[in-house]
Write a protein that holds these residues in place. Sequence first.
Motif, short mmCIF file in Angstrom:
data_model
loop_
_atom_site.label_atom_id
_atom_site.label_comp_id
_atom_site.label_asym_id
_atom_site.label_seq_id
_atom_site.Cartn_x
_atom_site.Cartn_y
_atom_site.Cartn_z
N ARG A 407 13.99 2.13 5.90
CA ARG A 407 13.31 1.99 7.17
C ARG A 407 12.09 2.90 7.18
O ARG A 407 11.96 3.80 6.36
N GLN A 408 11.15 2.64 8.11
CA GLN A 408 9.95 3.44 8.24
C GLN A 408 9.71 3.80 9.70
O GLN A 408 10.24 3.15 10.60
N LYS A 409 8.91 4.82 9.91
CA LYS A 409 8.50 5.16 11.27
C LYS A 409 7.60 4.03 11.80
O LYS A 409 6.84 3.41 11.06
N ASP A 410 7.67 3.82 13.09
CA ASP A 410 6.84 2.80 13.76
C ASP A 410 7.04 1.41 13.17
O ASP A 410 6.11 0.59 13.13
N ILE A 411 8.24 1.11 12.69
CA ILE A 411 8.49 -0.20 12.11
C ILE A 411 8.70 -1.22 13.22
O ILE A 411 9.30 -0.92 14.25
N ALA A 412 8.19 -2.41 13.01
CA ALA A 412 8.25 -3.44 14.04
C ALA A 412 9.69 -3.75 14.42
O ALA A 412 10.53 -3.99 13.56
N GLY A 413 9.96 -3.74 15.73
CA GLY A 413 11.27 -4.09 16.23
C GLY A 413 12.36 -3.10 15.89
O GLY A 413 13.54 -3.36 16.12
N ASN A 414 12.00 -1.95 15.31
CA ASN A 414 12.97 -0.94 14.89
C ASN A 414 13.96 -1.52 13.88
O ASN A 414 15.14 -1.18 13.87
N PHE A 415 13.46 -2.41 13.01
CA PHE A 415 14.34 -3.05 12.04
C PHE A 415 14.26 -2.33 10.69
O PHE A 415 14.27 -1.11 10.64
#
Length: 499
Positions: A407-415
């Motif tokens: 996962r990454q910071k500021d990832i779309a939809g918190n996916f």
Amino acid sequence: MIRVICSKETYIYNAYHMTKAFYPSAEVVSQIEEKASNYVAVIFGEESRILISGREIAESFGKEWQRAAGVSDGKAVKHMIDITLYHLLEKRAGRGLAWGILTGVRPTKLAMAKLTEGMCREDFLSWFGREYLVSAKKAELAWEIACREKGILDRLDLKDGYGLYAGIPFCPSVCSYCSFSSGSLAAWSNRVEDYIDALCLELKSVAEKSAGKKLNAVYIGGGTPTTLSAPQLEKLLTCIEKHFSRENLLEYTVEAGRPDSITEEKLKVIRSHGITRISINPQTMQQKTLDAVGRRHTVDEVKKAFYTARELGFDNINMDLIAGLPGETASDMEDTLRQIEELAPDSMTVHSLAVKRAARMGNKETEEYRKVKAERESQKAGRIEEMIRAAGESARRMELSPYYLYRQKDIAGNFENVGYAKVDKAGIYNILIMEEKQSIIAAGAGASTKILLKEPVCAPGSRKKKMTGIYRQENVKAIDAYIDRVGEMIERKGEWLWR
């Protein structure tokens, strides 16, 4: 603007990122106020705020909270604060998060740890959902991937083995969503040869200092490695071939990346050096989107590069896609997946768009930022979820199974980002990056080395403070600085390699 105020620094990271995950389009700022009367306060405006004190936590945890607070168990207190904040944000936003309170980039490490301890699947799923509020589907995914990763890691020498990364920081053009430290080839064309010479010097030094160790995986990434000319690729690959033993090598990847940088001549050079895995990364098969994000290649060029690689005998080809690119609908994603299925890659990595400040799309002064922000405000998490679900279904149709996740910071939809692969085609280097079970020695501008310390050692500049776990060492990011200071990079690595 949303303000996050915490009474201790240890609360800030999770509180900030959890709030940002629930409200991705909002500007969120954080600060520490040691004299604050609440552990955490999230202020949405004059009339709306979330306040977390001992009373709110006690309502949920009762005696468990009293015990933790009584013995000053900071870890337990922090965990209860996170859960309490999550439930209050969930109630206010009217929705939950698929990964619950997890804010780290490697959720599968938790699954791997429990699997290694001997926990069974059913107990893990229950524990993961209870302790971190992770959804059942994501818990299942984490467990499945951890089991597949363990099977691959069991083949490696985790004591004396290592991975090697060589970075090529050039691209045909810089995509608007990209935050990597790369530059356009046109801007650096007169320094590419100097860069390759410097990189080969560093690689030679790494090889000399790693004699007796077992090289398990090589990854040449970037940037876009195939921005190099065929003779330049030949020079780099020959250097690696000359100085590193392949006796224990299980995987050798060249990230070909941008289709507009791939030629038959370059693929022949790569093939002649026994590379076992390449990536040809369209990100999307929608021409309108490719044009909008600055990819500067066509869908037909993607297909041409792929078929050329197949004709030359490459039997392990990965393709990267991004879910949530500006302007794309779920139907666009389905069409992209249909075209990818026609190509039938051996592995596919599906990323959820993550917009970082270093990217042009993340720069508040650019038009790209305003477009993305406006779209995120109108974009429902459900649309990204639909894209990710469609990608998973497409992977299954191609007989690709999930094998790594991050996962990454500021990832779309918190996916999340998920790699899918056929049996025996999983990217070993990708697993090593996520699970951190081996040292990875990285060469090149902006390259990040991770050294697994075998025993406690003194921290830099200190004779008393001991370091354990992983020591990270960064090369300078600027291309010209790397060329000029490669000797310094070599010396710094020499001080730490195989401590």
